[in-house]
Design a protein around this motif. Structure first.
Motif, mmCIF file in Angstrom:
data_model
loop_
_atom_site.group_PDB
_atom_site.id
_atom_site.type_symbol
_atom_site.label_atom_id
_atom_site.label_comp_id
_atom_site.label_asym_id
_atom_site.label_seq_id
_atom_site.Cartn_x
_atom_site.Cartn_y
_atom_site.Cartn_z
ATOM 1 N N HIS A 610 0.834 -1.207 0.000
ATOM 2 C CA HIS A 610 0.000 0.000 0.000
ATOM 3 C C HIS A 610 0.866 1.253 0.000
ATOM 4 N N ASP A 611 1.933 1.261 0.819
ATOM 5 C CA ASP A 611 2.833 2.414 0.834
ATOM 6 C C ASP A 611 3.641 2.499 -0.457
ATOM 7 N N LEU A 612 3.993 1.339 -1.031
ATOM 8 C CA LEU A 612 4.791 1.333 -2.259
ATOM 9 C C LEU A 612 4.059 2.021 -3.405
ATOM 10 N N ALA A 613 2.738 1.905 -3.395
ATOM 11 C CA ALA A 613 1.949 2.515 -4.482
ATOM 12 C C ALA A 613 2.110 4.028 -4.524
ATOM 13 N N LYS A 614 2.547 4.664 -3.418
ATOM 14 C CA LYS A 614 2.691 6.119 -3.366
ATOM 15 C C LYS A 614 4.076 6.586 -3.786
ATOM 16 N N TRP A 615 4.994 5.638 -4.010
ATOM 17 C CA TRP A 615 6.374 5.995 -4.279
ATOM 18 C C TRP A 615 6.656 6.018 -5.778
ATOM 19 N N PRO A 616 7.792 6.595 -6.133
ATOM 20 C CA PRO A 616 8.153 6.603 -7.556
ATOM 21 C C PRO A 616 8.300 5.168 -8.105
ATOM 22 N N GLU A 617 8.089 5.044 -9.425
ATOM 23 C CA GLU A 617 8.093 3.717 -10.050
ATOM 24 C C GLU A 617 9.437 3.011 -9.927
ATOM 25 N N GLU A 618 10.532 3.765 -9.859
ATOM 26 C CA GLU A 618 11.850 3.127 -9.829
ATOM 27 C C GLU A 618 12.263 2.691 -8.420
ATOM 28 N N VAL A 619 11.428 2.908 -7.438
ATOM 29 C CA VAL A 619 11.748 2.545 -6.057
ATOM 30 C C VAL A 619 11.048 1.234 -5.710
ATOM 31 N N ARG A 620 11.802 0.349 -5.079
ATOM 32 C CA ARG A 620 11.261 -0.937 -4.656
ATOM 33 C C ARG A 620 11.096 -0.947 -3.136
ATOM 34 N N VAL A 621 10.416 -2.017 -2.647
ATOM 35 C CA VAL A 621 10.309 -2.253 -1.215
ATOM 36 C C VAL A 621 10.661 -3.719 -0.960
ATOM 37 N N ALA A 622 11.402 -3.942 0.102
ATOM 38 C CA ALA A 622 11.794 -5.301 0.501
ATOM 39 C C ALA A 622 11.078 -5.647 1.798
ATOM 40 N N VAL A 623 10.454 -6.833 1.820
ATOM 41 C CA VAL A 623 9.699 -7.292 2.986
ATOM 42 C C VAL A 623 10.258 -8.650 3.418
ATOM 43 N N ASN A 624 10.512 -8.785 4.705
ATOM 44 C CA ASN A 624 11.027 -10.054 5.234
ATOM 45 C C ASN A 624 9.897 -11.092 5.291
ATOM 46 N N VAL A 625 10.234 -12.314 4.902
ATOM 47 C CA VAL A 625 9.290 -13.438 4.940
ATOM 48 C C VAL A 625 9.866 -14.488 5.898
ATOM 49 N N SER A 626 9.114 -14.816 6.930
ATOM 50 C CA SER A 626 9.587 -15.804 7.903
ATOM 51 C C SER A 626 9.471 -17.217 7.318
ATOM 52 N N PRO A 627 10.234 -18.167 7.860
ATOM 53 C CA PRO A 627 10.109 -19.560 7.397
ATOM 54 C C PRO A 627 8.700 -20.101 7.539
ATOM 55 N N LEU A 628 7.966 -19.665 8.592
ATOM 56 C CA LEU A 628 6.600 -20.130 8.767
ATOM 57 C C LEU A 628 5.708 -19.614 7.639
ATOM 58 N N GLN A 629 5.899 -18.366 7.231
ATOM 59 C CA GLN A 629 5.142 -17.849 6.099
ATOM 60 C C GLN A 629 5.487 -18.585 4.807
ATOM 61 N N PHE A 630 6.789 -18.843 4.633
ATOM 62 C CA PHE A 630 7.244 -19.463 3.388
ATOM 63 C C PHE A 630 6.684 -20.871 3.230
ATOM 64 N N SER A 631 6.447 -21.555 4.344
ATOM 65 C CA SER A 631 5.917 -22.913 4.272
ATOM 66 C C SER A 631 4.417 -22.943 4.025
ATOM 67 N N ASN A 632 3.765 -21.784 4.035
ATOM 68 C CA ASN A 632 2.333 -21.716 3.794
ATOM 69 C C ASN A 632 2.055 -21.797 2.292
ATOM 70 N N PRO A 633 1.340 -22.813 1.829
ATOM 71 C CA PRO A 633 1.071 -22.926 0.378
ATOM 72 C C PRO A 633 0.295 -21.748 -0.186
ATOM 73 N N GLN A 634 -0.364 -20.983 0.671
ATOM 74 C CA GLN A 634 -1.159 -19.854 0.201
ATOM 75 C C GLN A 634 -0.349 -18.574 0.035
ATOM 76 N N LEU A 635 0.974 -18.640 0.303
ATOM 77 C CA LEU A 635 1.791 -17.432 0.213
ATOM 78 C C LEU A 635 1.731 -16.781 -1.164
ATOM 79 N N PRO A 636 1.853 -17.518 -2.287
ATOM 80 C CA PRO A 636 1.745 -16.842 -3.600
ATOM 81 C C PRO A 636 0.420 -16.105 -3.770
#
Length: 894
Positions: A610-636
């Motif tokens: 949501h915050d990324l949508a307000k930033w310039p197009e050339e700016v990215r955002v990095a979000v940490n994903v925990s191992p518990l999240q990564f093991s969730n098949p619904q993550l994609p």
């Protein structure tokens, strides 16, 4: 089975109730003591009576009848002796022919007796009917022609006829035929009408009588065959039962000497069956190695002559552990005299082993061989419920391995199991006879020390355990180093029940791990407050998630080439309404322990997009994903929904993943990476270089960036540091794989120059910007993407946080102090108030290390000391002076 063996399990057909089944079975199933049954009986009762073999065409006449022939000769001889004048030659010839034909009965029985009916009828006519008729005819003719007295003839005919009937007793028809043949001669010679009528009547009566007798004989034969089949079946069943070693039988005399033993058991003992006859029954067993209770029971029953059932004994077999279950009952003769024992046995070896395995599984850990949780709980409960108070004293040490999960994850579960086995061996050696060691599960162990033990002794034991378990291990050719934390609780000081002791020891263990791991901690009352604080933190975290109190701050990521902001890393922060800002490591750890991290991570993804949508197009955002999240098949799907709601391009989102996500399911991990790549997001490997197998993941995982952990950046500019070489290697590897690199934690200009020189493509740290709130981040981007480094040129020497009691000496006056942190060149000490700047102290760091220092600053009860000479470090890079024990408190120290 030999005849001798069979003889012991057979009985004569006439011995009622003592057939093979009755005589072989050792134990009466209904438990009745059959004292009235004879044990010895007649010799025929102990010999094998083989079942008669019945031919389909049984012989009609005996094999031989010597007494019949003798009677014929004797009666003829009496006639010759009684009268001086011999009979005529043709009468003598007739009598001689009758004797000759009667003597051929053996030939007829062997050659013709089992042929067809016609052949047997001819044999009967030629060797039974004809000789008797000729004998009767000769004796009658002798009487008529030469006046032989009729009383002699009648006596001779009656004698010979009776003997013939006795030999032909099994064939009623032949009895009548023989009698008619011998008497018809007299009727024929005398031509007596009455005799002829009598013979005719006898012939008419003979037919139904013979048929009736044949039917009765047939019925008797059928019953006998059935009885013989039953006896044979019982013998065969018992024989098979013995030969297959499913069970065996034995019998003794009144002196407990064997009179019978099954052959397979004799062979198993290494003897022939006949060699054991007459030997003591107890010699079959190794009573010295049998349980004492079993030995006393066996000897008791044999002496008391009492019934016993399924008594476990160990077989006297060298080199093999075999167990038998023995049953027996006393045997009495008809006069109620004890004559011995008879019984049976079965192999108990497999059952015994199964019971031992079951007991071992119930009381011992299958991996390490240590006592398991159940046995340790029983041991502790047994101590704490002892009748006397002094016997209820004990100590409990709970152990938890440090960094074991990393080994288990990176090297695999088999390597983790091998490591646990080595840990168990070291732990047993370290504890030795001082206490009992057990494994509670996973990487948790327990030690129970019985009796009252001084704290110093328990501390020494804990230090010995920590030192032993912290030494390097060799697993699959790799060097592995772990640690251990120990929590200690003492009864009755810290609890009088097992639940209290275990809970308090666990609290002490938690405190040891919080204190930096690799140490021990005794239980203290204030630990309950800390545990309650953790529980309260978890409750507050749940409320914060519901109420939306969590926030995202963003730290800029700057390109070293352009010095422009290319993106932000989203960092979760929590401002407690009462306690203020909560350190991220605390509430994130609480989220991982409670499983709230998945909910927290999903919120972070949605908020960052949501915050990324307000930033310039050339700016990215990095979000940490925990191992518990990564093991969730619904993550994609979660990522896709967050991007769609925000309306941003997937390539602008970067997911930071630690290498621990690879360790549970390779196929599931590969599938998750493929699914996220199909979404179009970028992926970065976070904390690179801190694990064991990062290089192995790089060759297959589709990462776009490698983040160099700040532990390699810290101290990289210090003389002698190898961190710069490691950074250079990582950047070279990333460039070869076509990946970007981000150096984390850059705080000084020297560190910035170093990472830029070694080729890092991006930098993240306080040198450019602190983490910003979403509003401040947006305002910062509105000022432009250019970033300017600002900060100190170099960092102070790295400091080690600790709580260490020391003694400060100023002009002979000694003071107590506590070091809060220390480096090679100085330390922060608390405990003295308002110390003037420039004051010089001699600091006793340990019994053998002293150093002079000057006060450079002082605030309330804290002051900063600069050492006169830098402290030395050991081979592991640790400050040597603080690796020894703290100095003992000196008398007179203020």
């Amino acid at each position: 089975m030999s005849n001798a063996v069979r003889a012991r399990y057979s009985s004569s057909p006439g011995e009622t109730g003592s057939g093979p089944a009755n005589r072989a079975l050792a134990v009466n199933p209904d438990g009745i003591d059959r004292r009235q049954r004879s044990r010895r009986g007649s010799p025929g009762g102990r010999a094998l009576v083989p079942a008669p073999v019945l031919s389909e065409n049984p012989a009609w006449f005996p094999r031989r009848w010597p007494f019949l022939i003798l009677a014929m000769i004797v009666t003829a001889g009496i006639g010759l002796a009684a009268f001086s004048s011999p009979p005529s030659p043709w009468i003598l010839g007739m009598l001689a022919l009758s004797v000759a034909l009667a003597g051929g009965i053996g030939f007829a029985h062997d050659r013709l007796g089992h042929q067809g009916v016609k052949v047997r009828m001819v044999a009967v006519a030629g060797f039974v009917v004809t000789p008797l008729f000729l004998f009767g005819l000769g004796m009658t003719m002798w009487t008529v022609n030469q006046q032989l007295p009729w009383d002699v003839v009648l006596a001779a005919l009656l004698c010979v006829g009776g003997i013939a009937s006795a030999y032909l007793r099994r064939q009623p028809a032949l009895i009548f035929a023989s009698q008619i043949a011998i008497w018809s001669a007299a009727v024929f010679v005398q031509q007596s009408l009455a005799g002829a009528v009598a013979l005719f009547v006898a012939l008419c009566v003979a037919v139904p009588v013979s048929r009736e007798q044949q039917r009765e004989q047939h019925d008797d034969e059928v019953r006998r065959e059935a009885r013989d089949r039953m006896q044979t079946r019982a013998r065969d069943i018992l024989t098979d039962y013995e030969k297959t070693q499913q069970g065996w039988f034995w019998e003794t005399d009144r002196r407990s000497l064997l009179t019978y033993i099954s052959a397979p058991i004799a062979n198993a003992l290494g003897y022939a069956q006949e060699d054991l006859i007459g030997q003591p029954f107890v010699d079959l067993f190794n009573l010295e190695r049998t349980e004492q209770e079993g030995e006393r029971t066996l000897m008791f029953h044999l002496t008391a002559r009492s019934f016993f059932r399924e008594l476990p004994v160990r077989a006297a077999i060298d080199g093999e552990e075999r167990w038998w279950s023995v049953s027996g009952r006393p045997i009495y003769d008809n006069f109620h005299n004890f004559v011995g024992f008879r019984g049976s046995g079965t192999d108990l070896t497999e059952k015994k082993r199964s019971q031992e395995d079951a007991s071992r599984l119930a009381h011992f850990d299958s991996l390490t061989g240590l006592a398991n949780r159940f046995q340790m709980s029983q041991t502790l409960e047994h101590i704490l419920t002892a009748p006397r108070d002094m016997n209820r004293e004990c100590s409990v040490l709970l152990l938890d391995l440090d960094r074991f999960k990393r080994v288990n994850d990176t090297m695999g579960h088999p390597a983790g199991d091998a490591l646990l086995q080595q840990v168990a061996q070291r732990l047993k050696r370290a504890v030795d006879q001082m206490g009992k060691v057990g494994r509670l599960g996973g990487d948790e162990f327990e030690v129970i020390v019985g009796g009252r033990t001084e704290r110093r002794a328990l501390a020494n034991l804990a230090e010995t355990i920590i030192h032993s378990l912290s030494q390097p291990y060799s697993i699959d050719g790799q060097r592995v180093v772990i640690g251990v934390s120990v929590g200690i609780a003492i009864s009755p000081e810290h609890g009088t029940t097992s639940e209290e002791l275990i809970r308090n020891a666990d609290l002490a263990l938690y405190a040891a791990k919080d204190g930096g791991r690799g140490r021990y901690h005794f239980y203290a009352q204030d630990l309950h407050a800390e545990a309650e604080a953790r529980a309260q933190l978890e409750r507050d975290l749940r409320d914060a998630i519901v109420q939306g109190d969590l926030q995202l701050f963003y730290q800029p990521v700057v390109s070293t080439a352009t010095e422009c902001i290319t993106g932000f890393e989203a960092l979760m922060r929590w401002r407690h309404p009462v306690k203020g800002w909560i350190p991220p490591d605390k509430f994130v750890a609480a989220g991982e322990e409670t499983g709230l991290i998945a909910q927290m991570g999903e919120w972070a993804l949605r908020t960052a997009c949501h915050d990324l949508a307000k930033w310039p197009e050339e700016v990215r955002v990095a979000v940490n994903v925990s191992p518990l999240q990564f093991s969730n098949p619904q993550l994609p799907n979660i990522v896709t929904n967050a991007l769609a709601r925000a309306g941003v391009d997937p390539s602008r989102l970067e997911l930071e993943i630690t290498e621990s996500v690879f360790l549970n399911d390779d196929e599931g991990t590969d599938a998750m990476f493929a699914a996220l790549k199909r979404v179009g997001v970028r992926m970065a490997l976070d904390d690179f270089g801190t694990g064991y197998s990062s290089l192995g993941y790089l060759k297959k995982a589709p990462f776009d960036k490698i983040k160099i952990d700040q532990s390699f950046v810290r101290g990289a500019t210090q003389p002698g540091s190898r961190n710069g070489a490691i950074i250079a290697s990582i950047t070279s590897l990333a460039q070869a794989l076509g990946m970007d690199t981000t150096a984390e934690g850059v705080e000084t200009l020297d560190e910035l120059d170093l990472v830029r020189m070694h080729g890092c493509s991006h930098v993240q740290g306080f040198i450019y910007e602190c983490p910003l709130s979403s509003e401040d981040a947006l305002a910062r981007l509105e000022q432009g993407l250019a970033a300017i480094a600002s900060g100190p040129r170099s960092a102070r020497a790295p400091r080690q946080t600790m709580l260490r009691k020391v003694v400060l000496d100023h002009e002979g006056q000694r003071y107590k102090g506590t070091i809060r942190n220390i480096s090679d060149g100085g330390a922060m000490v608390e405990g003295l108030w308002n110390v003037p700047i420039g004051t010089i102290f001699e600091v006793r760091l340990s019994e053998s290390h002293r150093v002079k220092g000057i006060v450079r600053w002082c605030q309330e009860n804290r002051m900063g000391l600069q050492f006169e000479l830098p402290l030395g470090r050991d081979d592991c890079g640790r400050i040597a002076a603080v690796q020894e024990k703290a100095p003992l408190r000196l008398q007179g120290a203020a």
